[in-house]
Design a protein around this motif. Structure first.
Motif, PDB file in Angstrom:
ATOM      1  N   ARG A 199      81.972   7.555  45.617  1.00 15.20           N
ATOM      2  CA  ARG A 199      82.615   6.627  44.697  1.00 15.20           C
ATOM      3  C   ARG A 199      83.655   7.382  43.882  1.00 15.20           C
ATOM      4  NH1 ARG A 199      77.741   5.607  40.246  1.00 15.20           N
ATOM      5  NH2 ARG A 199      77.355   7.815  39.815  1.00 15.20           N
ATOM      6  N   ASP A 206      84.000   2.100  45.425  1.00 12.84           N
ATOM      7  CA  ASP A 206      83.131   2.645  46.481  1.00 12.84           C
ATOM      8  C   ASP A 206      83.159   1.793  47.754  1.00 12.84           C
ATOM      9  OD1 ASP A 206      81.811   0.417  45.585  1.00 12.84           O
ATOM     10  OD2 ASP A 206      79.872   1.390  45.287  1.00 12.84           O
ATOM     11  N   ARG A 208      83.420   0.527  51.417  1.00  3.98           N
ATOM     12  CA  ARG A 208      83.185   1.104  52.735  1.00  3.98           C
ATOM     13  C   ARG A 208      83.536   0.066  53.794  1.00  3.98           C
ATOM     14  NH1 ARG A 208      78.286   5.322  52.928  1.00  3.98           N
ATOM     15  NH2 ARG A 208      78.234   5.983  50.749  1.00  3.98           N
ATOM     16  N   PRO A 213      83.639   5.429  54.164  1.00  2.00           N
ATOM     17  CA  PRO A 213      84.290   5.175  52.882  1.00  2.00           C
ATOM     18  C   PRO A 213      85.791   4.975  53.069  1.00  2.00           C
ATOM     19  CG  PRO A 213      83.676   7.493  53.072  1.00  2.00           C
ATOM     20  CD  PRO A 213      83.067   6.791  54.244  1.00  2.00           C
ATOM     21  N   LEU A 216      89.002   6.474  49.459  1.00  2.00           N
ATOM     22  CA  LEU A 216      88.502   7.557  48.613  1.00  2.00           C
ATOM     23  C   LEU A 216      89.070   8.882  49.100  1.00  2.00           C
ATOM     24  CD1 LEU A 216      84.708   6.903  47.909  1.00  2.00           C
ATOM     25  CD2 LEU A 216      86.595   6.842  46.282  1.00  2.00           C
TER      26      LEU A 216
END
Length: 316
Positions: A199, A206, A208, A213, A216
């Protein structure tokens, strides 16, 4: 006239203006501005007053606090690098014959109409070798700036990076090819994202896609190209937006409290107050493992070298 490889090596050998913890991108930004001028076919030499405002704007956007006030320094000091083999100056002999350390101030450069540009041999090679300008620009960007900022800096300096640009020596000839993409190790990213539980440590983003992910990134607190190591205490898990803002110096993380501090130079409307800047004064999400938490030495480097001071006053 110099060979393309000699020119590339000259750009690689420039002494970075770096003192203590502070990083000063004055020389690389001036080089990029000048490469853009060559690419557009502009005259070899430009008076300081011709490029002063553009260099000031670049330093305001991509440099640390107050770096624009020293915009005259690279114009003068580049001439001393490599014994003057890369950068050339033109102006009154009484001024140019000063010792290198006796730097003229901004007013003197303006009043004496001092002009600067690449050495004639370098300039001729840049103009006659297809792709060499872009190759040198890639070298400067990769050596001095993080990946999040390179395209923005090139655009602001008006350097075209899209043309075939890599000049390679092979059997005595020079070939122009597309630059090879630098491969970044995924190990640092994986370790940092895992430490922060996948995260963004600022906003908690966060998302996905399946088990992967998305959006990020692992940010180096102390930039990798100035010696920052690929270790968890030098990493932050950030969404793409906060990574960009972090590298621009719009915010930093206070070394002792781990609070997010936004710069007073970061100005936003009402939507910004409910967006990125709502996290001002709040502590980041920290790794559970104490050994993976951001190290004070790296956070201090970022605060002193990249962050655009001062920060907004925290009332609570």
């Amino acid at each position: 006239m110099k060979s393309p490889i000699e020119v590339l090596n000259a750009f690689d050998a420039i002494r970075p203006a770096q003192a203590g913890d502070g990083y000063k991108p004055h020389k690389p930004l001036l080089l990029l501005l000048s490469l853009g001028r060559v690419q557009r076919g502009e005259p070899r030499l430009a008076e300081f007053t011709e490029i002063e405002q553009r260099l000031k704007n670049l330093l305001l956007e991509f440099g640390p606090t107050n770096s624009e006030s020293r915009r005259h320094l690279p114009f003068w000091h580049l001439h001393t690098d490599l014994g003057g083999a890369l950068w050339d100056l033109s102006g009154p002999a009484a001024l140019l014959n000063r010792p290198a350390a006796n730097t003229p101030n901004i007013g003197e450069l303006r009043a004496n109409r001092v002009a600067g540009g690449f050495h004639p041999d370098v300039d001729a090679c840049l103009r006659s070798t297809p792709g060499l300008v872009a190759a040198c620009a890639h070298k400067v960007l990769e050596k001095y700036f993080p990946g999040t900022l390179r395209e923005d800096i090139a655009a602001a300096a008006a350097v075209d990076l899209d043309e075939p640009s890599w000049v390679a020596e092979a059997t005595g000839t020079y070939q122009v090819t597309q630059p090879a993409k630098r491969r970044r190790s995924g190990e640092f990213r994986d370790r940092v994202l895992r430490a922060y539980e996948f995260r963004c440590c600022v906003c908690g983003f966060d998302l996905r896609i399946g088990h992967i992910p998305a959006g990020l990134e692992a940010a180096h607190i102390m930039w990798h190209h100035v010696g920052g190591p690929d270790v968890e205490p030098n990493g932050l898990s950030l969404c793409a937006l906060h990574h960009k803002l972090f590298d621009l110096g719009a915010f930093t993380v206070e070394p002792n409290s781990y609070r997010v501090l936004f710069s007073q130079h970061a100005v936003s409307g009402e939507r910004g107050l409910s967006g990125a800047m709502q996290h001002h004064g709040k502590a980041i999400y920290l790794p559970v493992d104490l050994q993976h938490r951001p190290a004070q030495e790296y956070l201090s480097w970022n605060m002193n070298s990249v962050f655009k001071k001062p920060w907004w006053t925290i009332c609570n």
